[in-house]
Enzyme design. Sequence first.
Site, PDB file in Angstrom:
ATOM      1  N   ASP A 260       0.800  -1.238   0.000  1.00 37.15           N
ATOM      2  CA  ASP A 260       0.000   0.000   0.000  1.00 37.15           C
ATOM      3  C   ASP A 260       0.828   1.281   0.000  1.00 37.15           C
ATOM      4  O   ASP A 260       0.263   2.381   0.002  1.00 37.15           O
ATOM      5  CB  ASP A 260      -0.966  -0.009   1.191  1.00 37.15           C
ATOM      6  CG  ASP A 260      -0.252  -0.254   2.526  1.00 37.15           C
ATOM      7  OD1 ASP A 260       0.921   0.157   2.675  1.00 37.15           O
ATOM      8  OD2 ASP A 260      -0.878  -0.860   3.416  1.00 37.15           O
TER       9      ASP A 260
ATOM     10  N   HIS B 180       6.397  -8.181  -0.892  1.00 38.33           N
ATOM     11  CA  HIS B 180       5.420  -8.510  -1.946  1.00 38.33           C
ATOM     12  C   HIS B 180       5.375  -7.452  -3.050  1.00 38.33           C
ATOM     13  O   HIS B 180       4.381  -7.345  -3.762  1.00 38.33           O
ATOM     14  CB  HIS B 180       4.027  -8.709  -1.336  1.00 38.33           C
ATOM     15  CG  HIS B 180       3.944  -9.895  -0.417  1.00 38.33           C
ATOM     16  ND1 HIS B 180       3.279  -9.866   0.785  1.00 38.33           N
ATOM     17  CD2 HIS B 180       4.477 -11.134  -0.522  1.00 38.33           C
ATOM     18  CE1 HIS B 180       3.401 -11.055   1.373  1.00 38.33           C
ATOM     19  NE2 HIS B 180       4.113 -11.833   0.599  1.00 38.33           N
TER      20      HIS B 180
ATOM     21  N   CYS C 220       6.473  -3.328 -17.367  1.00 43.35           N
ATOM     22  CA  CYS C 220       6.171  -3.941 -18.657  1.00 43.35           C
ATOM     23  C   CYS C 220       6.616  -5.400 -18.627  1.00 43.35           C
ATOM     24  O   CYS C 220       7.748  -5.703 -18.274  1.00 43.35           O
ATOM     25  CB  CYS C 220       6.876  -3.210 -19.794  1.00 43.35           C
ATOM     26  SG  CYS C 220       6.612  -4.043 -21.378  1.00 43.35           S
TER      27      CYS C 220
ATOM     28  N   CYS D  50       6.951  -0.273 -25.787  1.00 39.25           N
ATOM     29  CA  CYS D  50       6.735  -1.389 -26.722  1.00 39.25           C
ATOM     30  C   CYS D  50       5.269  -1.755 -26.905  1.00 39.25           C
ATOM     31  O   CYS D  50       4.947  -2.635 -27.709  1.00 39.25           O
ATOM     32  CB  CYS D  50       7.535  -2.608 -26.268  1.00 39.25           C
ATOM     33  SG  CYS D  50       6.819  -3.463 -24.857  1.00 39.25           S
TER      34      CYS D  50
HETATM   35 ZN   LIG Z   1       7.534  -2.529 -22.812  1.00 36.53          ZN
END
Ligand SMILES: [Zn+2]
Length: 256
Positions: free
Chosen positions: A111, A126, A134, A158
């Site tokens: 959080d 975590h 990405c 990308c």
């Molecule tokens: Zn990317």
Amino acid sequence: MFSAMHNSTKNIYQAVELIKRSTYTVAFTGAGISVESGIPPFRGEDGLWSKYDPVFLDINYFHQYPEKSWRLIKEIFYDFFGQARPNAAHFALAEMEKKGILHSIITQNIDNLHHKAGSKQVFEFHGNSRNLLCQKCSEYYPVKKIDLSNLPPKCLNCGSILKPDFVFFGEPIPEYANSNSFIEAINAEVFILIGTTGEIMPASLIPFEAKKNGKKIIEINVVPSNYTPVITDIFLQGKATVIMQQLLSTLTGQKI
Ligand SMILES: [Zn+2]
């Protein structure tokens, strides 16, 4: 009633003595520290999993149905959690670090409230919800820079789908946080558990690692946990905000 109060005050002083003597103190936090900031825990009667099917955080489901998964992710982790503010317990930990009393925090929470409170050395076991990652080119983006009105969000580099940088079901613990958390557990002379009941593997093993190395364990929880009868040396029963303020004011010599 009097004796319960007396015991808890006595325990606070004992905890403060341990922390004062320690040259390396580490805090380990779980969902319980953020409840008073309005963030529900995942488990339990009023937990998130009583309202939502956890499958939306399964990594395979995410890859298969990114838009469906992202709709819930946005609603819970960004629209709702994003509004949460750190509470007195988060601020007390940040203050302890600033004063050189606390070395680091290992948190199971995603959080960002330790960061928002000003803590610097935080190992996020975590991961976190601040950044999006990405899946293809590994580019990171602060979520603030990404438009979440169009789901799923895509990589500006990308065009692949972005995933929050926290651990989904079926994903490994990030290596950096994992190894550093266990190193901190070994380094710590005093290990303070706050708002964690020891039910989530493998995070729940970290305090045992600390204890195995002969460390003193201070536990702050509203009710006794799996840890209490097994590894806890000093149990401070109560809300994290109340106990942490008492600890900090006693440590720094201010009146409780
Ligand atoms: Zn990317």
